[in-house]
Design a protein around this motif. Sequence first.
Motif, mmCIF file in Angstrom:
data_model
loop_
_atom_site.group_PDB
_atom_site.id
_atom_site.type_symbol
_atom_site.label_atom_id
_atom_site.label_comp_id
_atom_site.label_asym_id
_atom_site.label_seq_id
_atom_site.Cartn_x
_atom_site.Cartn_y
_atom_site.Cartn_z
ATOM 1 N N LEU A 46 0.834 -1.201 0.000
ATOM 2 C CA LEU A 46 0.000 0.000 0.000
ATOM 3 C C LEU A 46 0.869 1.251 0.000
ATOM 4 C CD1 LEU A 46 -2.828 1.199 0.083
ATOM 5 C CD2 LEU A 46 -2.745 1.088 2.577
ATOM 6 N N THR A 47 1.989 1.216 0.690
ATOM 7 C CA THR A 47 2.906 2.361 0.691
ATOM 8 C C THR A 47 3.439 2.615 -0.711
ATOM 9 O OG1 THR A 47 3.530 1.859 2.976
ATOM 10 C CG2 THR A 47 5.017 3.278 1.718
ATOM 11 N N ALA A 48 3.834 1.533 -1.400
ATOM 12 C CA ALA A 48 4.348 1.696 -2.766
ATOM 13 C C ALA A 48 3.251 2.209 -3.700
ATOM 14 C CB ALA A 48 4.890 0.362 -3.264
ATOM 15 N N ALA A 49 2.016 1.687 -3.538
ATOM 16 C CA ALA A 49 0.916 2.148 -4.396
ATOM 17 C C ALA A 49 0.613 3.612 -4.157
ATOM 18 C CB ALA A 49 -0.324 1.291 -4.136
ATOM 19 N N ALA A 50 0.728 4.074 -2.886
ATOM 20 C CA ALA A 50 0.464 5.478 -2.583
ATOM 21 C C ALA A 50 1.505 6.378 -3.221
ATOM 22 C CB ALA A 50 0.437 5.679 -1.073
ATOM 23 N N ARG A 51 2.718 5.877 -3.321
ATOM 24 C CA ARG A 51 3.755 6.680 -3.988
ATOM 25 C C ARG A 51 3.505 6.779 -5.490
ATOM 26 N NH1 ARG A 51 8.912 3.927 -0.856
ATOM 27 N NH2 ARG A 51 8.637 5.047 1.131
ATOM 28 N N ARG A 52 3.012 5.656 -6.078
ATOM 29 C CA ARG A 52 2.749 5.680 -7.525
ATOM 30 C C ARG A 52 1.490 6.480 -7.852
ATOM 31 N NH1 ARG A 52 4.006 0.124 -6.962
ATOM 32 N NH2 ARG A 52 1.769 -0.353 -7.099
ATOM 33 N N HIS A 53 0.491 6.377 -6.999
ATOM 34 C CA HIS A 53 -0.774 7.079 -7.247
ATOM 35 C C HIS A 53 -1.129 7.867 -5.988
ATOM 36 C CE1 HIS A 53 -1.171 4.489 -10.790
ATOM 37 N NE2 HIS A 53 -0.935 3.454 -9.987
ATOM 38 N N PRO A 54 -0.494 9.023 -5.781
ATOM 39 C CA PRO A 54 -0.671 9.762 -4.514
ATOM 40 C C PRO A 54 -2.125 10.124 -4.233
ATOM 41 C CG PRO A 54 1.159 10.651 -5.803
ATOM 42 C CD PRO A 54 0.440 9.697 -6.688
ATOM 43 N N ARG A 55 -2.868 10.480 -5.234
ATOM 44 C CA ARG A 55 -4.220 10.977 -4.965
ATOM 45 C C ARG A 55 -5.101 9.880 -4.364
ATOM 46 N NH1 ARG A 55 -8.109 14.104 -9.341
ATOM 47 N NH2 ARG A 55 -9.855 14.501 -7.884
ATOM 48 N N THR A 56 -5.177 8.746 -5.016
ATOM 49 C CA THR A 56 -6.029 7.671 -4.502
ATOM 50 C C THR A 56 -5.361 6.924 -3.353
ATOM 51 O OG1 THR A 56 -5.129 6.192 -6.198
ATOM 52 C CG2 THR A 56 -7.184 7.378 -6.712
ATOM 53 N N GLY A 57 -4.031 6.724 -3.424
ATOM 54 C CA GLY A 57 -3.334 5.980 -2.376
ATOM 55 C C GLY A 57 -3.360 6.701 -1.044
ATOM 56 N N CYS A 58 -3.109 8.002 -1.041
ATOM 57 C CA CYS A 58 -3.138 8.755 0.223
ATOM 58 C C CYS A 58 -4.550 8.812 0.797
ATOM 59 C CB CYS A 58 -2.601 10.162 -0.018
ATOM 60 S SG CYS A 58 -0.812 10.201 -0.321
ATOM 61 N N ALA A 59 -5.552 8.908 -0.090
ATOM 62 C CA ALA A 59 -6.935 8.923 0.397
ATOM 63 C C ALA A 59 -7.278 7.594 1.079
ATOM 64 C CB ALA A 59 -7.896 9.196 -0.764
ATOM 65 N N ALA A 60 -6.802 6.494 0.490
ATOM 66 C CA ALA A 60 -7.071 5.187 1.099
ATOM 67 C C ALA A 60 -6.391 5.065 2.460
ATOM 68 C CB ALA A 60 -6.595 4.078 0.165
ATOM 69 N N ARG A 61 -5.137 5.501 2.528
ATOM 70 C CA ARG A 61 -4.424 5.407 3.811
ATOM 71 C C ARG A 61 -5.062 6.332 4.850
ATOM 72 N NH1 ARG A 61 1.965 5.047 3.453
ATOM 73 N NH2 ARG A 61 1.559 3.984 5.430
ATOM 74 N N TRP A 62 -5.517 7.492 4.426
ATOM 75 C CA TRP A 62 -6.180 8.409 5.359
ATOM 76 C C TRP A 62 -7.486 7.798 5.891
ATOM 77 C CZ3 TRP A 62 -5.362 12.095 8.537
ATOM 78 C CH2 TRP A 62 -6.403 12.901 9.016
#
Length: 714
Positions: A46-62
Amino acid sequence: MAAHRHADGPPAAEALRACARDVVDVAEGIREVSARTSSVLFAPALTAAARRHPRTGCAARWALLRALTDKQGLGGSAVVAPDGMGRLLGAAGQLLGRQSLAALVAVTSLRLRIAALLLDHPEFAHDPGMRRLTDAVGADDEAAVRALRALFEDPDAQRALCGLAPVLTELLTVRGLLAEDPGDDEAAWALAAGHGLTAGPGNGIGPSRPRARDRTEQAPQAVEPTAREARGLAAEGSLLGFLRNIDALSADGRLLVQEVRGPDGVLRYVVQAPGTAPGRPRDDCAQDFAGAWRNLFMADSPYTRAVLKAVRDHGIPRGADLALIGHGEGGIALLNLARDDEFCRAYRVTHVVAVGAPLDGGRPADPRTWVAGVTNRHDIVPVLDGRGTGTAGTPHPNRYEVDYTGPTREFPLCHLLSGYLEHLETVIPQARVDIDRALTPYRGRVERSRVYRLGDRARPPEGHPFLTVPTTGLVTSVGPVDVPVRYYDSSAVHLCYPVDPDVARTLLPDVAWLVPTRFGRRALAVLSLYEHRCTTLGPYTELALSVPVDDLWRPHARDIAADLLRRADLRRTGRYVVSLAVGSREARAVAEEVWAQPAVEASADVRVEGRELRARAPDMGLAVEGRPGPGVRCPEADWVLYGRRGDSTVRTLVRARGQPHAHARPRVRLRLDGAQGPLARQLQILELDAVRPAFALTNARFMAHRSAGTALPR
């Protein structure tokens, strides 16, 4: 051998326990969800995916972080992460007042368990430690969590709670759930869900833990028993003989190791470990509930380590046959040893017999070990063994359990080893026969007996230096008592009423030299309300009516004022105790036989906390309620108390250390509704329920010691 279990009990209490088990299952499920959600939050993918797709990845982690930390979600301390970030976020959530949802649900389970306990044993409702605990869990969920955390961090409260052996497991469970240490949390959830405890490799005490603590703990010392004790030790091996040995040595923290030549000529060894009476602090040995509290009642406890050192010191050869027999906390310590891999590789533990101790679901490290448990249904200590709180567990073939209903219901009387000894002979003789048959290899001549005094971690005694005073043993109708009696954690309020001197004089003995002290035209009557949470007599409450009296030989008008400037041991005046109501049989015996004060046994609920004062004694029709009001610090409240025995006046010194306050015209009222008993009737004679006290002295927390009474020839 088949297990024998008995499952009767009040239906309401059993229903509450079943509900508590269901609630714990829910809490454990919530905790598992928190762990899985945390693992996803910190997953590398999930960390790697958030780096590749910050908009959706950061929203998911948030969204995951909010689910874990939001007040409407899993709670502020629900984050679990291997790198320590989860612990940091959890601590931050606690600071913001957000409690883990799993911990809140587990506290609800604690409430249900306490309610079931009080249904089974209503006498605990009057225990001061239980009252502090029920007050802590009685608020709303988050307030209860905060109150419990403060309670667990308060050393004085811990001393009071140490008398609550029956709910110690639940207390430790919740303490761990509220702690920030993940290790404590794992231990707490093992207790809450009824899983086996681990304290290191091998599901035992762990091979390295005892050696790591050797520098801070005293080694056991071989000591000689008294001549009378030596004559009373069993010369032949048997269950009752071993248990009588434990009963004889249980008073001051000693362990017995005996060498028995079996019927086959083989020399075997029997370790016999006593338990500890609840409510009394111990600083000279490891077998106390305070030690169990500080060490989270894990297998790696001070008592278990002390027993291990004694076994090593005895020089038992490796591979020798060993039987472990214990009562109460001693049985728990020996079961811990039997579950330790390293210990069972060094010695062949053939038998473990635990009387009045929880067997729980843990299995011995050696599957050949035969384990027996004898428990009185009314004894709450072994009932909390996991299955008693609802854990499912299938006994292994070498387990033998007898759970019977004894004639004694009141705790701690139902936990005493002397009671179990009597029951094994009269109530459950078949259990004695079965266990003796299993112990046949140890049914031979005792060739050597060695007594060990167990050491504890070096620390100052409780109440040091004020309560470290010379003591003397006195024989009373309830057994030996050490004087001075020490009070480690108490509260008190003294309500002082002006009364007619002639009326006060009618309450005193008919001797010319006992004269009420006059304050102007009035005498004084003092109604004292005590809550003794931790004493050498056990916890109890005390209600006392006393009258200040003049010097017995040369009374002077201003004696009382001069005496307040003197030390207590030099005072000529004092307070004559007219009547006393105490909450335990031991306290009544000491009051009458040592201090010569007329006493009755009566239950009461006394609370001296903050701005509120409340005392209720329903059996006497007595109640005190109100607010003491603003107060100022005053000198330490040392006292001289008088009693009467035959033709002598008995003088007792009471020394106290605390922070007393004086309150003028407190808004406190005494109510007498259908007054019963000598104390209530004397309060009616003085008409104290019709007036307010002139002043009051309060002491919310203090230590004290009361000397033995000295007979004066007056």
